[in-house]
Design a protein around this motif. Structure first.
Motif, PDB file in Angstrom:
ATOM      1  N   GLU A  16       0.831  -1.203   0.000  1.00  0.00           N
ATOM      2  CA  GLU A  16       0.000   0.000   0.000  1.00  0.00           C
ATOM      3  C   GLU A  16       0.868   1.256   0.000  1.00  0.00           C
ATOM      4  O   GLU A  16       0.582   2.221  -0.719  1.00  0.00           O
ATOM      5  N   ILE A  17       1.928   1.253   0.794  1.00  0.00           N
ATOM      6  CA  ILE A  17       2.835   2.399   0.833  1.00  0.00           C
ATOM      7  C   ILE A  17       3.475   2.634  -0.530  1.00  0.00           C
ATOM      8  O   ILE A  17       3.675   3.780  -0.953  1.00  0.00           O
ATOM      9  N   PHE A  18       3.747   1.556  -1.256  1.00  0.00           N
ATOM     10  CA  PHE A  18       4.332   1.646  -2.588  1.00  0.00           C
ATOM     11  C   PHE A  18       3.273   1.902  -3.675  1.00  0.00           C
ATOM     12  O   PHE A  18       3.601   2.028  -4.848  1.00  0.00           O
ATOM     13  N   GLY A  19       1.997   1.937  -3.280  1.00  0.00           N
ATOM     14  CA  GLY A  19       0.932   2.209  -4.239  1.00  0.00           C
ATOM     15  C   GLY A  19       0.636   1.050  -5.163  1.00  0.00           C
ATOM     16  O   GLY A  19       0.318   1.257  -6.347  1.00  0.00           O
ATOM     17  N   ARG A  20       0.675  -0.171  -4.657  1.00  0.00           N
ATOM     18  CA  ARG A  20       0.483  -1.368  -5.489  1.00  0.00           C
ATOM     19  C   ARG A  20      -0.889  -2.000  -5.228  1.00  0.00           C
ATOM     20  O   ARG A  20      -1.474  -1.853  -4.144  1.00  0.00           O
ATOM     21  N   VAL A  21      -1.358  -2.759  -6.210  1.00  0.00           N
ATOM     22  CA  VAL A  21      -2.713  -3.312  -6.138  1.00  0.00           C
ATOM     23  C   VAL A  21      -2.854  -4.375  -5.052  1.00  0.00           C
ATOM     24  O   VAL A  21      -3.976  -4.703  -4.656  1.00  0.00           O
ATOM     25  N   THR A  22      -1.752  -4.927  -4.574  1.00  0.00           N
ATOM     26  CA  THR A  22      -1.811  -5.924  -3.510  1.00  0.00           C
ATOM     27  C   THR A  22      -1.835  -5.285  -2.128  1.00  0.00           C
ATOM     28  O   THR A  22      -1.806  -5.986  -1.116  1.00  0.00           O
ATOM     29  N   GLY A  23      -1.907  -3.963  -2.080  1.00  0.00           N
ATOM     30  CA  GLY A  23      -1.905  -3.261  -0.807  1.00  0.00           C
ATOM     31  C   GLY A  23      -3.228  -3.326  -0.084  1.00  0.00           C
ATOM     32  O   GLY A  23      -4.247  -3.773  -0.628  1.00  0.00           O
ATOM     33  N   LEU A  24      -3.219  -2.862   1.143  1.00  0.00           N
ATOM     34  CA  LEU A  24      -4.426  -2.877   1.980  1.00  0.00           C
ATOM     35  C   LEU A  24      -5.593  -2.148   1.308  1.00  0.00           C
ATOM     36  O   LEU A  24      -6.736  -2.570   1.423  1.00  0.00           O
ATOM     37  N   GLY A  25      -5.296  -1.054   0.638  1.00  0.00           N
ATOM     38  CA  GLY A  25      -6.326  -0.288  -0.062  1.00  0.00           C
ATOM     39  C   GLY A  25      -6.165  -0.343  -1.561  1.00  0.00           C
ATOM     40  O   GLY A  25      -6.561   0.591  -2.265  1.00  0.00           O
ATOM     41  N   LYS A  26      -5.576  -1.456  -2.027  1.00  0.00           N
ATOM     42  CA  LYS A  26      -5.348  -1.672  -3.465  1.00  0.00           C
ATOM     43  C   LYS A  26      -4.499  -0.557  -4.086  1.00  0.00           C
ATOM     44  O   LYS A  26      -4.644  -0.216  -5.260  1.00  0.00           O
ATOM     45  N   GLY A  27      -3.630   0.037  -3.241  1.00  0.00           N
ATOM     46  CA  GLY A  27      -2.727   1.070  -3.717  1.00  0.00           C
ATOM     47  C   GLY A  27      -3.335   2.448  -3.801  1.00  0.00           C
ATOM     48  O   GLY A  27      -2.708   3.384  -4.301  1.00  0.00           O
ATOM     49  N   ARG A  28      -4.553   2.626  -3.292  1.00  0.00           N
ATOM     50  CA  ARG A  28      -5.244   3.913  -3.424  1.00  0.00           C
ATOM     51  C   ARG A  28      -4.998   4.858  -2.256  1.00  0.00           C
ATOM     52  O   ARG A  28      -5.191   6.065  -2.385  1.00  0.00           O
ATOM     53  N   GLY A  29      -4.586   4.334  -1.117  1.00  0.00           N
ATOM     54  CA  GLY A  29      -4.551   5.171   0.085  1.00  0.00           C
ATOM     55  C   GLY A  29      -3.184   5.703   0.452  1.00  0.00           C
ATOM     56  O   GLY A  29      -3.058   6.812   0.965  1.00  0.00           O
ATOM     57  N   GLY A  30      -2.143   4.894   0.252  1.00  0.00           N
ATOM     58  CA  GLY A  30      -0.816   5.323   0.653  1.00  0.00           C
ATOM     59  C   GLY A  30      -0.585   5.192   2.144  1.00  0.00           C
ATOM     60  O   GLY A  30      -1.417   4.685   2.892  1.00  0.00           O
ATOM     61  N   HIS A  31       0.540   5.713   2.580  1.00  0.00           N
ATOM     62  CA  HIS A  31       0.988   5.409   3.950  1.00  0.00           C
ATOM     63  C   HIS A  31       0.167   6.097   5.030  1.00  0.00           C
ATOM     64  O   HIS A  31       0.135   5.641   6.175  1.00  0.00           O
ATOM     65  N   MET A  32      -0.531   7.188   4.720  1.00  0.00           N
ATOM     66  CA  MET A  32      -1.333   7.872   5.742  1.00  0.00           C
ATOM     67  C   MET A  32      -2.766   7.361   5.815  1.00  0.00           C
ATOM     68  O   MET A  32      -3.536   7.820   6.661  1.00  0.00           O
ATOM     69  N   HIS A  33      -3.128   6.443   4.925  1.00  0.00           N
ATOM     70  CA  HIS A  33      -4.510   5.956   4.894  1.00  0.00           C
ATOM     71  C   HIS A  33      -4.502   4.437   4.803  1.00  0.00           C
ATOM     72  O   HIS A  33      -4.888   3.848   3.799  1.00  0.00           O
ATOM     73  N   LEU A  34      -4.049   3.821   5.880  1.00  0.00           N
ATOM     74  CA  LEU A  34      -3.974   2.368   5.978  1.00  0.00           C
ATOM     75  C   LEU A  34      -5.227   1.859   6.682  1.00  0.00           C
ATOM     76  O   LEU A  34      -5.535   2.288   7.801  1.00  0.00           O
ATOM     77  N   PHE A  35      -5.943   0.965   6.027  1.00  0.00           N
ATOM     78  CA  PHE A  35      -7.157   0.390   6.605  1.00  0.00           C
ATOM     79  C   PHE A  35      -7.070  -1.127   6.516  1.00  0.00           C
ATOM     80  O   PHE A  35      -6.913  -1.684   5.429  1.00  0.00           O
ATOM     81  N   ASP A  36      -7.169  -1.776   7.646  1.00  0.00           N
ATOM     82  CA  ASP A  36      -7.038  -3.232   7.687  1.00  0.00           C
ATOM     83  C   ASP A  36      -8.167  -3.836   8.511  1.00  0.00           C
ATOM     84  O   ASP A  36      -8.075  -3.896   9.747  1.00  0.00           O
ATOM     85  N   PRO A  37      -9.244  -4.276   7.869  1.00  0.00           N
ATOM     86  CA  PRO A  37     -10.351  -4.889   8.609  1.00  0.00           C
ATOM     87  C   PRO A  37      -9.937  -6.122   9.401  1.00  0.00           C
ATOM     88  O   PRO A  37     -10.551  -6.425  10.435  1.00  0.00           O
ATOM     89  N   ALA A  38      -8.903  -6.833   8.944  1.00  0.00           N
ATOM     90  CA  ALA A  38      -8.487  -8.060   9.629  1.00  0.00           C
ATOM     91  C   ALA A  38      -7.988  -7.785  11.038  1.00  0.00           C
ATOM     92  O   ALA A  38      -8.098  -8.645  11.924  1.00  0.00           O
ATOM     93  N   THR A  39      -7.424  -6.596  11.255  1.00  0.00           N
ATOM     94  CA  THR A  39      -6.916  -6.257  12.590  1.00  0.00           C
ATOM     95  C   THR A  39      -7.622  -5.046  13.184  1.00  0.00           C
ATOM     96  O   THR A  39      -7.225  -4.551  14.235  1.00  0.00           O
TER      97      THR A  39
END
Length: 326
Positions: A92-115
């Motif tokens: 997510e920080i790198f802006g990739r589709v495998t990120g927590l927000g599919k690369g849309r949020g970046g490092h200040m917008h991390l959303f993880d329903p699992a935790t």
């Protein structure tokens, strides 16, 4: 505290620092010779939490992934300590589709329903959502708690005071954490805040307040344990302020010309301080220190490589995930 508990805190702090150092390396790797905030594999702003590891490690040691954490724009230490997947977070920080927000949020917008982890670039934004989570936990009859984190500058925001008031009024299972790193961007707390400790503000809402000095992870662990136990027992919210340390700038690229304390900052690093304490107590020795470092490095580098291998979002998908499906 038992030796294993102390070792676990140390492991968490080392993992956080190793992660932040790796992100720092990757962030600056292709922003030379002239710093360009928009260039490189990790474009945009970057706020790193080196020096604030004791807060996240001490608090999250008492939580499970069923509990909720809302963090700030400087969120990585709490994300790591709360068990957010390192590979997905890094992607997510790198802006990739495998990120927590599919690369849309970046490092200040991390959303993880699992935790049940989230963060935001808006000052004090995490406090009100934490109330909603805490209210939901209580209505479901569980003993889950919400932890809301902000910086000392945000304690002057209306959302801070409104949240404390409502949490106290409804006796919600939430613990408010204030990270006092002495600087609200470039403004010293003495120039912005009328009290020397935000913990005293808890009295205005009839809830317990405590301030932890010296950036001590064990002191944070003790105070946070009491507050979280209290919340789980249905006794309502607490406020904890930790006097911590921002080792690096407010953001990467920050010249920090406003800081007069920079020369002495490295000597206040909480990681070697805690390591020395554990060595003196016989909890750590050279082989165990090396083993902890190697384990952290392996995990972090694997996450970095996962992010680099992951694809970037296709431009045609820019509007995907903006609206929920009917």
């Amino acid at each position: 505290m038992q030796p294993q508990d102390r070792l676990d805190l140390y492991r968490t702090m080392v993992l956080i620092r190793t992660y932040e150092e790796a992100i720092l390396r990757e962030y600056h790797a292709d922003k030379k010779p002239v710093f360009d905030i928009g260039a490189g594999l990790v474009p945009g702003e970057m706020h790193l939490s080196a020096g604030q590891e004791p807060v996240a490690a001490g608090v999250c040691a008492h939580l499970t992934t069923d509990d909720a954490v809302t963090a700030t724009h400087r969120p990585h230490h709490f994300a790591v300590a709360h068990g957010v997947d390192l590979e997905k977070m890094t992607a997510e920080i790198f802006g990739r589709v495998t990120g927590l927000g599919k690369g849309r949020g970046g490092h200040m917008h991390l959303f993880d329903p699992a935790t049940h982890f989230s963060c935001s670039g808006i000052i004090a934004e995490g406090y009100p959502p934490a109330l909603g989570q805490a209210l939901a936990f209580r209505r479901r009859g569980s003993d889950r708690v919400a932890v809301a984190v902000t910086g000392e500058g945000a304690a002057n925001q209306g959302a801070f005071h409104e949240s404390l008031n409502l949490a106290a009024l409804w006796k919600l299972p939430v613990v408010f954490i204030v990270e006092d790193n002495d600087w609200g961007i470039s403004v010293p707390r003495s120039a912005s805040t009328c009290v020397t400790s935000n913990a005293v503000r808890a009295a205005g809402y009839g809830i317990p307040g405590a301030r932890v000095e010296d950036n001590s992870v064990e002191a944070v662990h003790e105070v946070a344990g009491e507050a979280i136990t209290r919340a789980r027992a249905g006794e309502g919210p607490s406020l904890i302020e930790v006097h911590t340390l921002r080792l690096w700038g407010h953001f990467e690229g920050d010249p920090q010309s406003y800081r007069s304390d920079l020369e002495g900052v490295p000597g206040k690093d909480p990681l070697p301080t805690f390591e020395q304490e554990l060595r003196a107590a016989g909890v750590l020795d050279d082989p165990s220190v090396s083993a902890v470092a190697a384990q952290a490095r392996d995990r972090v580098e694997a996450a970095i490589e996962f992010a680099k291998r992951s694809p970037e979002p296709e431009p045609a998908t820019a509007l995907d995930f903006v609206f929920a499906s009917a």
